[in-house]
Write an enzyme that holds these catalytic residues in place. Sequence first.
Site, PDB file in Angstrom:
ATOM      1  N   ASP A  97       0.866  -1.173   0.000  1.00 24.30           N
ATOM      2  CA  ASP A  97       0.000   0.000   0.000  1.00 24.30           C
ATOM      3  C   ASP A  97       0.904   1.224   0.000  1.00 24.30           C
ATOM      4  OD1 ASP A  97      -2.243   1.736   0.545  1.00 24.30           O
ATOM      5  OD2 ASP A  97      -3.216   0.028   1.523  1.00 24.30           O
ATOM      6  N   ASP A 199      -3.046   4.806  -2.272  1.00 24.97           N
ATOM      7  CA  ASP A 199      -4.081   5.387  -1.432  1.00 24.97           C
ATOM      8  C   ASP A 199      -4.563   6.737  -1.993  1.00 24.97           C
ATOM      9  OD1 ASP A 199      -5.322   5.051   1.315  1.00 24.97           O
ATOM     10  OD2 ASP A 199      -4.394   7.019   1.599  1.00 24.97           O
ATOM     11  N   GLU A 262      -6.692   3.759  -5.647  1.00 26.37           N
ATOM     12  CA  GLU A 262      -7.928   3.871  -4.864  1.00 26.37           C
ATOM     13  C   GLU A 262      -8.638   5.146  -5.287  1.00 26.37           C
ATOM     14  OE1 GLU A 262      -9.696   4.342  -0.344  1.00 26.37           O
ATOM     15  OE2 GLU A 262      -7.910   5.428  -0.949  1.00 26.37           O
ATOM     16  N   HIS A 323     -11.405  -2.417   3.788  1.00 28.48           N
ATOM     17  CA  HIS A 323     -11.253  -2.050   5.191  1.00 28.48           C
ATOM     18  C   HIS A 323     -11.958  -0.749   5.559  1.00 28.48           C
ATOM     19  CE1 HIS A 323      -8.333   0.226   3.002  1.00 28.48           C
ATOM     20  NE2 HIS A 323      -8.093   0.975   4.059  1.00 28.48           N
ATOM     21  N   ASP A 324     -12.553  -0.076   4.584  1.00 27.57           N
ATOM     22  CA  ASP A 324     -13.243   1.189   4.853  1.00 27.57           C
ATOM     23  C   ASP A 324     -14.758   1.080   4.731  1.00 27.57           C
ATOM     24  OD1 ASP A 324     -10.816   2.646   5.140  1.00 27.57           O
ATOM     25  OD2 ASP A 324     -10.659   2.877   2.960  1.00 27.57           O
TER      26      ASP A 324
HETATM   27  C1  GLC Z   1      -7.854   5.638   2.265  1.00 33.15           C
HETATM   28  C2  GLC Z   1      -7.709   4.427   3.160  1.00 33.15           C
HETATM   29  C3  GLC Z   1      -8.325   4.743   4.492  1.00 33.15           C
HETATM   30  C4  GLC Z   1      -7.564   5.894   5.091  1.00 33.15           C
HETATM   31  C5  GLC Z   1      -7.550   7.081   4.153  1.00 33.15           C
HETATM   32  C6  GLC Z   1      -6.525   8.084   4.562  1.00 33.15           C
HETATM   33  O1  GLC Z   1      -9.166   5.907   1.956  1.00 33.15           O
HETATM   34  O2  GLC Z   1      -8.289   3.310   2.547  1.00 33.15           O
HETATM   35  O3  GLC Z   1      -8.314   3.633   5.338  1.00 33.15           O
HETATM   36  O4  GLC Z   1      -8.144   6.259   6.317  1.00 33.15           O
HETATM   37  O5  GLC Z   1      -7.220   6.727   2.849  1.00 33.15           O
HETATM   38  O6  GLC Z   1      -5.251   7.590   4.289  1.00 33.15           O
END
Ligand code: GLC
Length: 533
Positions: A97, A199, A262, A323-324
């Site tokens: 990541d 990310d 993402e 995970h979100d």
């Molecule tokens: C992304 C991650 C999340 C995190 C955010 C800030 O959306 O998936 O878990 O809190 O970025 O890095």
Amino acid sequence: MTRWWHDEAIYQIYPRSFQDSDGDGVGDLEGIRRRLPHIAELGVGAIWLSPIFLSPMRDYGYDIADYRAIDPLFGDMEDFDRLLEETHAQGLKLLLDFVPNHTSDEHEWFKESAKSRENPRRDWYIWKDPAPDGGPPNNWQSNFGGSAWEWDEATGQYYYHAFLKSQPDLNWRNPAVRSAMLDHLRFWLDKGVDGFRVDVIWHLIKDAQFRDNPPNPDWHPGRPDIDRYLQTHSADQPEVHGVIAEMRAVIDAYPGRLLIGEIYLPIERLVTYYGEAGEGVHLPFNFQLLSAAWEPQHLAALIDEYEEAVPGHGWPNWVLSNHDQPRIAARVGEAQAKVAAMLLLTLRGTPTLYYGDEIGIGQVEIPADRIHDPWAKQEPDTSFNRDKARTPMQWSEAEHAGFSTQEPWLPLTDDRAGRNVAALARDNSSILCLYRALLGLRRQEEALRTGSYRLLCADESVLAYERCTAESRIGVVLNMTDRPAEIVLPDRFGGAEVLFGILPGADRPSGDGRLSVRPGDGIILRGKAGEGS
Ligand code: GLC
Ligand code: MG
């Protein structure tokens, strides 16, 4: 050109919650290494690890203090090297990541940057004078609630943070930041990692003039602060594609590496992140299924829209949970979680599975005194609590489900006695065996991997589609309700062989294509190749 992700599925691991090896109640790299056989047996081709780097863990690793060091909670570099080597020895790829939008406020760069306005690292982050009234420079909101600007008394300026105030945003318009960050990618690529999930990649570049965002007409109290305004100027800026092209060039200097972004945007914006051929990310994560209504006609339309939007040089992909977001079994229930598994693994494109979905982890209650998610702490009424999707993997009937010898950092599910890998592996009708079988079938059937997609029918209960190559035609029929349904398939599926069913003993379609589908069943058929397409 190696494009292994056209054939393989990706498996996301949240490292805190996979396997604890040192009895601190938190998962670690050595734990993941010990559980590699589970992943290989499942039949995926790659693992993506959520962040494992040095971090004060205010956002559980998405706040990085050193991009080249392993956080001691997870182990050390030796553990990492060993994990990478054994992952490869099992025939699996390993993705990391990469969190480029922001660092932790404990990163050396930020500490320097905050020292004075003259510091050489000042411009590595986004510092601005106050508005004329002394308030924040503009109306941008943090994704985790409140203004995205934090006042710094010592130097008399605000700094920008799209997430927590302990996650200051880097200034990607600064070429020195770009080159330092791209070097971090090379560091891990040189070690042999197979790629990255990047990310919040659509956030990297902000409006050069920092104009106010326009109000969102659909916002109402109770919705997260971030939705008060449309993110017109704070994200998805045209110049971000130049940054991504630079990342892609770094990746492409190494054979067979994968770049995933993402991106939470509507389909027509999402697909712009494929970029020009060879310049975008390989896979802009397609999150449409995360929030789509579980309704066949709606899903059919969404799949068609996506299929049409993906550019010719792009390769599609699908994600069910992460995970979100709420877990799929928590959203649609266990029976439909099986149907969802069949959907995920038979659509065209790379599927990304989320650890724990293969054992059907569903609703988990997190007692108030055990909430970790910083977003839930900051906006307790508005947001889904992300801890619910991050509870430990359950391996066996042993104490703490075999995850740890200690009370885990987040609770296990109440039904862990039966909902664990060991128990479900003994039950042929379990969701775990279903995942294994579907991933196996995907391996066997070229049409399920690279075949074209076409909708066959969608009504109130059933979604049916076919996947075809020149040699082979596969039909997928999903009953997305708890009611029996009946459909009529095209002639090319008349009397078709049943390759696989979620429920045992599915009937074949009749000679004229009629097929009864039991509630919650999903049926995979072998149609007549070649004709009618
Ligand atoms: C992304 C991650 C999340 C995190 C955010 C800030 O959306 O998936 O878990 O809190 O970025 O890095
Ligand atoms: Mg541990």
